[in-house]
Design an enzyme around this catalytic site. Structure first.
Site, PDB file in Angstrom:
ATOM      1  N   TYR A 151       0.811  -1.220   0.000  1.00 57.99           N
ATOM      2  CA  TYR A 151       0.000   0.000   0.000  1.00 57.99           C
ATOM      3  C   TYR A 151       0.839   1.263   0.000  1.00 57.99           C
ATOM      4  O   TYR A 151       0.381   2.316  -0.416  1.00 57.99           O
ATOM      5  CB  TYR A 151      -0.904   0.030   1.239  1.00 57.99           C
ATOM      6  CG  TYR A 151      -2.178  -0.768   1.098  1.00 57.99           C
ATOM      7  CD1 TYR A 151      -2.139  -2.141   0.923  1.00 57.99           C
ATOM      8  CD2 TYR A 151      -3.409  -0.135   1.151  1.00 57.99           C
ATOM      9  CE1 TYR A 151      -3.313  -2.869   0.810  1.00 57.99           C
ATOM     10  CE2 TYR A 151      -4.584  -0.864   1.041  1.00 57.99           C
ATOM     11  CZ  TYR A 151      -4.527  -2.229   0.869  1.00 57.99           C
ATOM     12  OH  TYR A 151      -5.690  -2.941   0.757  1.00 57.99           O
ATOM     13  N   LYS A 208       3.839 -15.360   3.253  1.00 57.78           N
ATOM     14  CA  LYS A 208       4.088 -16.146   2.045  1.00 57.78           C
ATOM     15  C   LYS A 208       5.599 -16.359   1.985  1.00 57.78           C
ATOM     16  O   LYS A 208       6.277 -15.966   1.022  1.00 57.78           O
ATOM     17  CB  LYS A 208       3.537 -15.394   0.820  1.00 57.78           C
ATOM     18  CG  LYS A 208       3.551 -16.174  -0.476  1.00 57.78           C
ATOM     19  CD  LYS A 208       2.535 -17.302  -0.545  1.00 57.78           C
ATOM     20  CE  LYS A 208       2.701 -18.091  -1.826  1.00 57.78           C
ATOM     21  NZ  LYS A 208       1.820 -19.297  -1.875  1.00 57.78           N
ATOM     22  N   ASP A 240      -2.140 -18.510   1.389  1.00 53.68           N
ATOM     23  CA  ASP A 240      -3.111 -19.255   0.579  1.00 53.68           C
ATOM     24  C   ASP A 240      -3.778 -20.334   1.427  1.00 53.68           C
ATOM     25  O   ASP A 240      -4.992 -20.576   1.318  1.00 53.68           O
ATOM     26  CB  ASP A 240      -2.469 -19.845  -0.693  1.00 53.68           C
ATOM     27  CG  ASP A 240      -1.144 -20.545  -0.438  1.00 53.68           C
ATOM     28  OD1 ASP A 240      -0.575 -20.402   0.669  1.00 53.68           O
ATOM     29  OD2 ASP A 240      -0.666 -21.246  -1.351  1.00 53.68           O
ATOM     30  N   ASP A 264      -6.056  -7.174   4.308  1.00 52.94           N
ATOM     31  CA  ASP A 264      -7.202  -6.579   3.610  1.00 52.94           C
ATOM     32  C   ASP A 264      -8.070  -7.682   3.025  1.00 52.94           C
ATOM     33  O   ASP A 264      -9.287  -7.706   3.195  1.00 52.94           O
ATOM     34  CB  ASP A 264      -6.692  -5.645   2.500  1.00 52.94           C
ATOM     35  CG  ASP A 264      -7.829  -5.066   1.685  1.00 52.94           C
ATOM     36  OD1 ASP A 264      -8.816  -4.612   2.301  1.00 52.94           O
ATOM     37  OD2 ASP A 264      -7.737  -5.075   0.442  1.00 52.94           O
ATOM     38  N   ASP A 268     -11.944  -9.364   4.587  1.00 51.71           N
ATOM     39  CA  ASP A 268     -13.212  -9.426   3.843  1.00 51.71           C
ATOM     40  C   ASP A 268     -13.727 -10.861   3.821  1.00 51.71           C
ATOM     41  O   ASP A 268     -14.927 -11.115   3.978  1.00 51.71           O
ATOM     42  CB  ASP A 268     -13.032  -8.952   2.390  1.00 51.71           C
ATOM     43  CG  ASP A 268     -13.349  -7.472   2.231  1.00 51.71           C
ATOM     44  OD1 ASP A 268     -13.141  -6.714   3.195  1.00 51.71           O
ATOM     45  OD2 ASP A 268     -13.814  -7.079   1.139  1.00 51.71           O
TER      46      ASP A 268
HETATM   47  C1  IPM Z   1     -10.306  -1.555   3.897  1.00 56.78           C
HETATM   48  C2  IPM Z   1     -10.557  -1.051   2.494  1.00 56.78           C
HETATM   49  C3  IPM Z   1      -9.434  -0.098   2.093  1.00 56.78           C
HETATM   50  C4  IPM Z   1      -8.129  -0.884   2.158  1.00 56.78           C
HETATM   51  C5  IPM Z   1      -9.603   0.542   0.700  1.00 56.78           C
HETATM   52  C6  IPM Z   1     -10.908   1.295   0.587  1.00 56.78           C
HETATM   53  C7  IPM Z   1      -8.453   1.419   0.329  1.00 56.78           C
HETATM   54  O1  IPM Z   1     -10.680  -2.094   1.608  1.00 56.78           O
HETATM   55  O2  IPM Z   1     -10.242  -0.739   4.815  1.00 56.78           O
HETATM   56  O3  IPM Z   1     -10.180  -2.766   4.057  1.00 56.78           O
HETATM   57  O4  IPM Z   1      -7.776  -1.584   1.202  1.00 56.78           O
HETATM   58  O5  IPM Z   1      -7.458  -0.800   3.191  1.00 56.78           O
HETATM   59 MG    MG Z   2     -10.676  -4.000   2.525  1.00 53.54          MG
END
Ligand code: IPM
Ligand code: MG
Length: 372
Positions: A151, A208, A240, A264, A268
């Site tokens: 990032y 990894k 993975d 990240d 999710d």
């Molecule tokens: C999160 C989001 C952000 C990230 C995006 C919106 C830049 O996905 O907070 O997880 O990747 O950190």
């Molecule tokens: Mg995210």
């Protein structure tokens, strides 16, 4: 952490960053709930609203105006809703993007540790995409490194560079760099081990290391830190495999610590164990003012319709009460009220199932307040 005695009357300043999409709607619910909690305690919350993301680009041309950073630094805590939307989507390198606001404020406030608790609410078992028997005992904390890695590493897009094979085929080239320093790994590892001490005393370090140099350094440093925590079990896991294990046997995880991009993606994935990304809260901590935000996005497709799920935002408020203000009593009360609303069958559309009572954003906020 606040040094104030818990019973001293006090005023706490919260910087609100409603952002884009459903952001303003869920922020309004957070303000309502905080005001209600204030009435029931010795604490007064004051709010200072600032622009971030697309809203800031529209108003000022920048996703992170200096006034916003100023307001954030002056506050006792920052509450961010969500940023971004198709209106500002662009692949042009020179155009401002809402995400620059989010990444910029994380970096500027030094928020290197992102905590994402994944907890299953029993009434929501049916909302998960996994069978309920896989979810028994799921209670994990993802500790994501937030200010390093891909990032923030060196990046560029270049024109007319011959390709690696040297065949002189001109074309565009782009790169991002995964870059980690020892101290960055060490401090995030400590956050993870300290958290594990207060939980089930197990850390999965996700990397990894069979491919990446940064991961091999990560592993070395994490093991060195682990030596200071003899009571905590450390397990190395390749990313993975972690993605697979999260679905195969999610209850094996207590604390998972990982670098920025892996965290990240895995957070999710883990959010779906809870039934909806709309249930996942997060705390971003550093050495100064901390920031709290739901892990979900701005959901532009449902913005302005009053149907967004405000619960991840309210769960982020719970984290703020606990981590920044030391108001554990109020945090417990809020957590219990949210659980109660779910037990009573109320759901926003994203988590609705058979027999649930579907409510909108504002109604959900009201229901939580009734149960405080
Ligand atoms: C999160 C989001 C952000 C990230 C995006 C919106 C830049 O996905 O907070 O997880 O990747 O950190
Ligand atoms: Mg995210």
């Amino acid at each position: 952490m606040s040094a104030l005695a818990p019973l001293e009357p006090r005023t706490l300043r919260i910087c609100l960053l409603p952002g884009d999409g459903i952001g303003p709607e869920i922020t309004a619910e957070a303000v309502k709930v905080l005001a209600a909690l204030g009435e029931r305690s010795h604490v007064t919350f004051t709010f200072d609203e600032a622009l971030l993301g697309g809203a800031a680009i529209d108003a000022t041309g920048s996703a992170l105006p200096v006034e916003t950073l100023d307001a954030a630094e002056k506050a006792d805590a920052v509450l961010l809703a969500a940023i971004g939307g198709p209106k500002w989507d662009t692949t042009e390198p020179d155009k401002p993007r809402p995400e620059q606001g989010l990444l910029g404020i994380r970096k500027a406030l030094g928020l290197y540790a992102n905590l994402r608790p994944v907890r299953i609410f029993a009434p929501l078992l049916d909302a998960s995409s996994l069978k309920p028997e896989y979810l028994t005992g799921v209670d994990m904390l993802i500790v994501r490194e937030l200010t390093g890695g891909l990032y923030f590493g060196a990046r560029a897009r270049e024109r007319d560079v011959p390709d690696a094979a040297g065949e002189g085929r001109p074309g565009m080239r782009a790169y991002d760099t995964m870059d980690y320093r020892e101290y960055e790994i060490e401090r995030i590892a400590r956050v993870a081990f300290d958290a594990a001490l207060t939980r089930r005393k197990r850390v999965h370090s996700v990397d990894k290391a069979n491919v990446l140099e940064t991961s091999r350094l990560w592993r070395e440093v994490v093991h060195r830190v682990a030596a200071d925590y003899p009571d905590v079990e450390l397990i190395d896991q390749l990313v993975d495999n972690s993605a697979m294990q999260l679905i195969r046997e999610p209850a094996q995880f207590d604390v998972m610590v990982t670098e920025n991009m892996f965290g990240d993606i895995l957070s999710d994935e883990a959010s779906m164990l809870t039934g909806s990304l709309g249930m996942l809260a997060s705390a971003s901590l550093g050495d100064g003012t901390a920031l709290y935000e739901p892990s979900h996005g701005s959901a532009p497709d449902i913005a302005g319709r009053g149907i967004a799920n405000p619960l991840a935002m309210l769960l982020s408020v719970e984290l703020m009460l606990r981590h920044s203000f030391g108001l554990d009593g109020a945090a417990d009360k809020l957590g219990a009220a949210i659980e109660r609303v779910l037990l009573d069958g109320y759901r926003t559309r994203d988590i609705a199932g058979d027999g649930s009572i579907v409510v909108g954003t504002v109604e959900m906020g009201d229901l939580v307040i009734e149960r405080l």
